[in-house]
Every structure is written in structure tokens, then in C-alpha cells.
Design a protein around this motif. Structure first.
Motif, PDB file in Angstrom:
ATOM      1  N   UNK A 118      -8.625  -3.873 -17.255  1.00  0.00           N
ATOM      2  CA  UNK A 118      -9.545  -4.284 -18.311  1.00  0.00           C
ATOM      3  C   UNK A 118     -10.812  -4.900 -17.770  1.00  0.00           C
ATOM      4  N   UNK A 119     -11.131  -6.095 -18.274  1.00  0.00           N
ATOM      5  CA  UNK A 119     -12.357  -6.779 -17.859  1.00  0.00           C
ATOM      6  C   UNK A 119     -12.297  -7.292 -16.426  1.00  0.00           C
ATOM      7  N   UNK A 120     -11.128  -7.237 -15.800  1.00  0.00           N
ATOM      8  CA  UNK A 120     -10.975  -7.727 -14.427  1.00  0.00           C
ATOM      9  C   UNK A 120     -11.146  -6.595 -13.397  1.00  0.00           C
ATOM     10  N   UNK A 121     -11.513  -5.423 -13.850  1.00  0.00           N
ATOM     11  CA  UNK A 121     -11.749  -4.304 -12.934  1.00  0.00           C
ATOM     12  C   UNK A 121     -13.142  -4.433 -12.334  1.00  0.00           C
ATOM     13  N   UNK A 122     -13.218  -4.783 -11.067  1.00  0.00           N
ATOM     14  CA  UNK A 122     -14.522  -4.924 -10.433  1.00  0.00           C
ATOM     15  C   UNK A 122     -15.056  -3.561  -9.989  1.00  0.00           C
ATOM     16  N   UNK A 123     -16.265  -3.558  -9.501  1.00  0.00           N
ATOM     17  CA  UNK A 123     -16.920  -2.298  -9.135  1.00  0.00           C
ATOM     18  C   UNK A 123     -16.210  -1.607  -7.966  1.00  0.00           C
ATOM     19  N   UNK A 124     -15.542  -2.364  -7.118  1.00  0.00           N
ATOM     20  CA  UNK A 124     -14.840  -1.765  -5.980  1.00  0.00           C
ATOM     21  C   UNK A 124     -13.660  -0.922  -6.462  1.00  0.00           C
ATOM     22  N   UNK A 125     -12.912  -1.445  -7.452  1.00  0.00           N
ATOM     23  CA  UNK A 125     -11.786  -0.692  -7.988  1.00  0.00           C
ATOM     24  C   UNK A 125     -12.283   0.572  -8.685  1.00  0.00           C
ATOM     25  N   UNK A 126     -13.325   0.439  -9.468  1.00  0.00           N
ATOM     26  CA  UNK A 126     -13.845   1.590 -10.201  1.00  0.00           C
ATOM     27  C   UNK A 126     -14.361   2.665  -9.245  1.00  0.00           C
ATOM     28  N   UNK A 127     -15.031   2.233  -8.193  1.00  0.00           N
ATOM     29  CA  UNK A 127     -15.526   3.204  -7.206  1.00  0.00           C
ATOM     30  C   UNK A 127     -14.367   3.912  -6.518  1.00  0.00           C
TER      31      UNK A 127
ATOM     32  N   UNK B 175       0.830  -1.200   0.000  1.00  0.00           N
ATOM     33  CA  UNK B 175       0.000   0.000   0.000  1.00  0.00           C
ATOM     34  C   UNK B 175       0.865   1.252   0.000  1.00  0.00           C
ATOM     35  N   UNK B 176       1.914   1.234   0.794  1.00  0.00           N
ATOM     36  CA  UNK B 176       2.801   2.398   0.859  1.00  0.00           C
ATOM     37  C   UNK B 176       3.455   2.641  -0.496  1.00  0.00           C
TER      38      UNK B 176
ATOM     39  N   UNK C  11      -3.507   0.379  -7.816  1.00  0.00           N
ATOM     40  CA  UNK C  11      -2.350  -0.506  -7.662  1.00  0.00           C
ATOM     41  C   UNK C  11      -2.411  -1.327  -6.377  1.00  0.00           C
ATOM     42  N   UNK C  12      -3.083  -0.794  -5.360  1.00  0.00           N
ATOM     43  CA  UNK C  12      -3.183  -1.508  -4.089  1.00  0.00           C
ATOM     44  C   UNK C  12      -4.392  -2.430  -4.030  1.00  0.00           C
ATOM     45  N   UNK C  13      -5.272  -2.352  -5.020  1.00  0.00           N
ATOM     46  CA  UNK C  13      -6.515  -3.135  -4.997  1.00  0.00           C
ATOM     47  C   UNK C  13      -6.236  -4.635  -5.087  1.00  0.00           C
ATOM     48  N   UNK C  14      -7.080  -5.443  -4.444  1.00  0.00           N
ATOM     49  CA  UNK C  14      -6.921  -6.900  -4.546  1.00  0.00           C
ATOM     50  C   UNK C  14      -6.909  -7.392  -5.992  1.00  0.00           C
ATOM     51  N   UNK C  15      -7.672  -6.744  -6.867  1.00  0.00           N
ATOM     52  CA  UNK C  15      -7.714  -7.158  -8.264  1.00  0.00           C
ATOM     53  C   UNK C  15      -6.365  -7.022  -8.953  1.00  0.00           C
ATOM     54  N   UNK C  16      -5.531  -6.108  -8.469  1.00  0.00           N
ATOM     55  CA  UNK C  16      -4.208  -5.904  -9.059  1.00  0.00           C
ATOM     56  C   UNK C  16      -3.173  -6.844  -8.452  1.00  0.00           C
ATOM     57  N   UNK C  17      -3.484  -7.442  -7.318  1.00  0.00           N
ATOM     58  CA  UNK C  17      -2.498  -8.264  -6.598  1.00  0.00           C
ATOM     59  C   UNK C  17      -2.432  -9.688  -7.113  1.00  0.00           C
ATOM     60  N   UNK C  18      -3.385 -10.097  -7.930  1.00  0.00           N
ATOM     61  CA  UNK C  18      -3.414 -11.493  -8.391  1.00  0.00           C
ATOM     62  C   UNK C  18      -3.164 -11.580  -9.882  1.00  0.00           C
ATOM     63  N   UNK C  19      -2.710 -12.779 -10.276  1.00  0.00           N
ATOM     64  CA  UNK C  19      -2.397 -12.982 -11.689  1.00  0.00           C
ATOM     65  C   UNK C  19      -2.989 -14.309 -12.197  1.00  0.00           C
TER      66      UNK C  19
END
Length: 457
Positions: free
Chosen positions: A424-433, A398-399, A449-457
Motif C-alpha cells: 500500500x502506502x508503504x511501497x517505496x520507489x525501490x520496491x516499485x522499480x 531471499x531464497x 517479498x524480499x524487499x526491506x519494506x516487507x521485512x518490517x512491521x
């Protein structure tokens, strides 16, 4: 779900980029991998030969100072050491730029995978920055070769021989020991790691006697910084060695039987299973689909360890494209994917102060638990997610996410466009908000960059 261009960049590369188009198909990924290595040319890192020349010169400077105690010679030696530390940091930044701008993220991920599989690092002062040149020599050129080719290049590389103390190993009945019985004697480190980590795996079909016999076969493997890899017959154990039911070597001692033994280990079906499992765990899931592992294993055996064929089997299996994304990015991958998402400019990186390099790359990796090219032991970095999702690790991610982008990319992207180009298509509503509601542009980029959606591959 089948092939996804966006998932291909996330799972088999370093994430999506606003300036590099994702691959169109698994076949396109393999074609790009087989193409010339443009990133190695664009962002060069010294070969081990170039590095060795620096070591030789630096040792001369040290000896000159120790002999004369002349302060000018002392400063010359210190200046050489400082310069090499700076070059080591520069190599790390160039490795990040390769991940940022490559058209073939799969190549960079494979280089990192094999460098970890064949972990080697310097254990004394002058060798502490030697890992990057080792990777440049032994790993990167062999990513599209056979596994046997890479194994031979690694086992005979000076850094691996140094790291696992092979250069100090002598046959108990060798001519060298007969002349000087104070030599260190037989060292089993390299033989054990070749069998246990590099080929057959823990629990493979070998015994302690096989390890010792392989260690005796390896005697004679050594190096000199002024001459590179060497095979010293006088240090080799005389006679033949019996390894897993086959005889190797004889008198006189030669390098050929060593390479033959490595080839046999490389094409062994148990090695095929070990490598297939590691690839599936690294790229797909900590608990991969058994049919995926079996499919890759079968292709490995059929091709004799041809790595391009093995990668093809990995990419063509439906389980390789399963969602949701299971694996957490280790710290190096997290930061590299952040660089790629921001399309960090090489010209800007070249102007960064060393202090900024440390606080945006070296120090964060250390604090997240993955210091640059410095794993704790020969087994490399852990793959399990729990090794990286720790309270301190998450806090440091996060830092980094909220502080590093402004240093690396002064002209930050528009938040919602950044969401689209990064997830892209993996951006959930939480990231967009989060991107819409952030109080500032830098906060918005940090939240993505800190969102859970960005932490996984």
C-alpha cells in the motif's frame, strides 16, 4: 501519525491481504477480537485431550510390541508415530492458514505472543508435537480473558508441568517422600519461571526464598495422560508457605491456595509493568516510548489485568502508530505475512505433498533460525532485531521469497497490483522499480517479498 488501517495490519496482524479488508479503527480491532473465533473452527487443531488420547493409545501399541516382539504390532506402533508427525505438520499449515485468512490478524498475533511468553514444549518423543494442542487449550481461549485466568490455565496445564519438570517435584516433608525417600524431591523450575519470566520479571521484588516457598506451594501439581491435570495431596509440602510477605496454604494441602498465589502475582503492579513492556516491545519497537509502557501499565493495574482493557490501552496510545516501522519480522511472521499477501488457497494447501510442505515452511523456518514451535528454552524467542537479521537469515529469506510463492500460489498475482495490495502506502520507489524491472513474474513477486519494506512491521 495516528491510526492507519494499513499499519494496523502490518504492526498488529500478519500484513495486508488482497482479499481481506483492513480494520477501520482500533475499536473495530477490539470488536473483532471479542467476536467468536472463526479461524479455530475453520482450521481446527486438536485439543490436548484429543492429543492425550493418542498418547495413551500409542503407548499401548508400544507396550504390546515390547511384550511380544510381534512385527505387526511393531509396524502398528511405527505407523502411529508417523501419523502423528504428519498431523504435526498439518497443524503448522493450519496455523499459517489462520494467519492468511483471518479477519482479525490481531488475534493471531496475540496468540503467538502469549504462546511465546508462556513457552512450553514436549521434551520426549511422544510429546514433541504437543505444543499446538497446548496453545489451543491454555492460550487461545484466554487471549481475551484476564492475565490471571491465562496464568492459571498455563501453570496447571500438563505440558507446562512436563516441560518444567513440575510433575517430578515432591515436598521434602510430604507423605510421598516419607514412604519413598528416593523420589526426586523439590523442583524449583516452574516456580522460578513463573516469577522470573511469566509475572514479575527478572529483578522483580522477590527473593530466592520466595522462589523456594512458591515451589513448595506448587508441590502436588501433576498430570496423567489418561486423566489430565491432577493435584496429588500426598506429594504436597505440608503447612503454609510465605511468599512475598503473604501466607498461602496449610493442612490439608489444597489447590485453592495455589490459584490464589497465581492471582496475586498476576495483579501485582510489577507484573503489570513487565507485561506492558513486553507488549510494547513486541508490537511497536525494541525501544518503546516510555509513555506507551506507562499508559498500558496503568490500564493493567486499574483493570486487574483485564487483557481486553490492556489491548485497548496499547492501541489508543499515539506511540503505537509511530512510523517508520521499527520492528523486523521474525521468520514465522515473515512467512505468515507472505502467505497472507499471496492469499494462499486452503484447497491448494490440502493438495500439497509433504515434501512441498517441508520445503516451503518447516525447513525454511529451521534455516532462518526459528524452527516451528521449538525455541531453545523457556524464555522463548528473542525480540531484538539483530537476532533475525543475520547473513544466513537474510539469505534464506531471499531464497524463500523467490522459490516458495510458485509452490504455494501457482497463479501468481500481477506484480504492480501485488505491490499495492501488499505494501500500500508503504511501497517505496525501490520496491516499485524492482517489481517493474524484474525479468519474470515470479522474480517480481520474490523481489517484493524480499524487499526491506516487507521485512518490517
Amino acid at each position: 501519525m495516528g491510526f492507519s488501517a494499513q499499519l494496523a495490519e502490518m504492526r498488529f496482524g500478519y500484513g495486508m491481504s488482497p482479499v481481506v479488508a483492513p480494520p477501520a479503527s482500533p475499536e473495530a480491532m477490539l470488536t473483532a477480537l471479542a467476536a467468536p473465533d472463526e479461524m479455530a473452527t475453520r482450521f481446527p487443531i486438536d485439543s490436548f485431550g484429543q492429543f492425550s488420547a493418542w498418547v495413551v493409545e500409542t503407548r499401548k501399541l508400544r507396550k504390546a510390541f515390547q511384550k511380544t516382539k510381534d512385527q505387526e504390532k511393531r509396524e502398528a506402533y511405527r505407523a502411529a508415530r508417523r501419523a502423528q508427525n504428519e498431523v504435526g505438520m498439518e497443524w503448522a499449515m493450519r496455523a499459517m492458514l489462520r494467519c492468511t485468512h483471518t479477519q482479525c490478524g490481531f488475534r493471531e498475533r496475540l496468540v503467538a505472543f502469549w504462546a511465546d511468553h508462556f513457552t512450553a514444549k514436549g521434551k520426549i518423543g511422544l510429546l514433541r508435537t504437543a505444543t499446538a494442542p497446548y496453545i489451543e487449550d491454555a492460550i487461545r481461549p484466554n487471549v481475551t480473558a484476564t492475565f490471571g485466568d491465562m496464568l492459571s490455565a498455563v501453570v496447571t496445564h500438563p505440558l507446562m508441568l512436563h516441560f518444567l519438570d513440575q510433575n517430578r517435584s515432591t515436598g521434602p516433608n510430604s507423605k510421598a517422600v516419607k514412604r519413598n525417600d528416593r523420589l526426586d524431591g523439590l523442583n524449583e523450575n516452574l516456580a522460578r519461571e513463573v516469577m522470573e519470566l511469566h509475572t514479575l520479571g527478572v529483578g522483580g521484588p522477590y527473593s530466592q526464598d520466595d522462589v523456594r516457598q512458591l515451589a513448595e506451594l506448587f508441590t502436588g501439581l501433576t498430570f496423567g495422560f489418561d486423566g489430565g491435570f491432577q493435584f496429588r495431596r500426598g506429594f504436597a509440602e505440608p503447612g503454609a508457605e510465605q511468599i512475598m510477605g503473604k501466607s498461602y496454604g496449610g493442612d490439608p494441602a489444597r489447590l485453592g491456595p495455589v490459584l490464589e498465589a497465581l492471582h496475586d502475582l498476576a495483579v501485582h503492579p510489577v507484573t503489570a509493568r513487565h507485561i506492558a513492556s513486553k507488549l510494547a516491545v513486541h508490537f511497536v519497537s525494541d525501544t518503546p516510548d516510555e509513555s506507551l509502557v506507562a499508559h498500558v501499565t496503568e490500564r493493567y493495574v486499574a483493570s486487574g489485568g483485564d487483557l481486553m482493557a490492556v489491548y485497548g490501552a496499547l492501541l489508543e496510545h499515539p506511540a503505537a502508530w509511530d512510523t517508520p516501522r521499527a520492528n523486523v519480522k521474525p521468520p514465522v511472521d515473515f512467512i505468515a505475512s507472505g502467505w497472507r499477501a499471496l492469499a494462499v488457497d486452503p484447497d491448494h494447501v490440502a493438495q500439497l505433498r509433504r515434501r512441498d510442505m517441508r520445503r516451503t515452511l518447516v525447513n525454511p523456518l529451521r534455516d532462518m533460525g526459528q524452527p516451528w514451535q521449538d525455541p531453545n528454552g523457556p524464555d522463548g524467542w528473542p525480540e531484538q532485531d539483530e537476532a533475525w537479521i543475520t547473513p544466513q537469515g537474510v539469505a534464506m529469506r531471499l531464497r524463500w521469497a523467490v522459490s516458495a510463492p510458485q509452490v504455494l500460489c501457482p497463479d501468481l498475482p500481477e506484480p504492480m497490483g501485488f505491490v499495492a495490495s501488499t505494501l500500500g502506502d508503504f511501497a517505496d520507489e525501490h520496491v516499485q522499480f524492482a517489481a517493474r524491472a524484474a525479468e519474470s513474474q515470479s522474480d517480481a513477486i520474490g523481489m517484493v517479498l524480499a524487499a526491506p519494506a516487507f521485512q518490517r512491521r
